[in-house]
Motif scaffolding. Sequence first.
Motif, PDB file in Angstrom:
ATOM      1  N   ILE A  81      -4.245   6.764  -2.632  1.00  0.00           N
ATOM      2  CA  ILE A  81      -3.732   5.665  -2.065  1.00  0.00           C
ATOM      3  C   ILE A  81      -3.721   4.548  -3.077  1.00  0.00           C
ATOM      4  O   ILE A  81      -4.491   4.358  -3.978  1.00  0.00           O
ATOM      5  CB  ILE A  81      -4.481   4.962  -0.888  1.00  0.00           C
ATOM      6  N   ILE A 111       0.860  -1.105  -0.027  1.00  0.00           N
ATOM      7  CA  ILE A 111      -0.276  -0.121   0.054  1.00  0.00           C
ATOM      8  C   ILE A 111       0.889   1.203   0.132  1.00  0.00           C
ATOM      9  O   ILE A 111       1.894   1.266   0.740  1.00  0.00           O
ATOM     10  CB  ILE A 111      -0.812   0.088   1.167  1.00  0.00           C
ATOM     11  N   CYS A 159       5.288   8.706  -4.667  1.00  0.00           N
ATOM     12  CA  CYS A 159       4.585   7.693  -3.643  1.00  0.00           C
ATOM     13  C   CYS A 159       5.521   7.016  -2.641  1.00  0.00           C
ATOM     14  O   CYS A 159       6.799   6.697  -2.977  1.00  0.00           O
ATOM     15  CB  CYS A 159       3.812   6.666  -4.084  1.00  0.00           C
ATOM     16  N   SER A 166      -8.300   0.110   2.964  1.00  0.00           N
ATOM     17  CA  SER A 166      -7.127   0.898   3.439  1.00  0.00           C
ATOM     18  C   SER A 166      -7.158   2.440   3.390  1.00  0.00           C
ATOM     19  O   SER A 166      -6.539   3.286   2.558  1.00  0.00           O
ATOM     20  CB  SER A 166      -5.675   0.548   2.530  1.00  0.00           C
ATOM     21  N   GLY A 178       1.172   5.331  -0.238  1.00  0.00           N
ATOM     22  CA  GLY A 178       0.398   6.792  -0.038  1.00  0.00           C
ATOM     23  C   GLY A 178       0.963   7.864  -1.152  1.00  0.00           C
ATOM     24  O   GLY A 178       2.318   7.826  -1.035  1.00  0.00           O
ATOM     25  N   PHE A 201      -5.076   6.129   6.010  1.00  0.00           N
ATOM     26  CA  PHE A 201      -3.885   6.586   5.721  1.00  0.00           C
ATOM     27  C   PHE A 201      -4.205   8.092   5.363  1.00  0.00           C
ATOM     28  O   PHE A 201      -4.935   8.271   4.671  1.00  0.00           O
ATOM     29  CB  PHE A 201      -2.957   5.921   4.874  1.00  0.00           C
TER      30      PHE A 201
END
Length: 81
Positions: free
Chosen positions: A55, A10, A20, A47, A12, A50
């Motif tokens: 994402i 994952i 990212c 998810s 961000g 965050f």
Amino acid sequence: MGPVSYVIAILGCADGGAACQQVAIAPARYESAASCEAATGNVLAESTDFDFPTIVARCRSAKNPAAERKAPPRSTLVKQG
């Protein structure tokens, strides 16, 4: 060489996906790239905690989950508001 398994990283992103950083690895492992790719949407949907406007979920080899793939992400969630 042995069997390869995959994990979902994952990421961000602050700018829509170009820059990212990895924020998590989903706990499940997948036996094929196809099964991993098929699960990215569900993992991404879970998810949302965050603090990034975008994402991204990407499948990576479990042997080296921090390695960046050249292919574009399969699943992306852009938070609204």
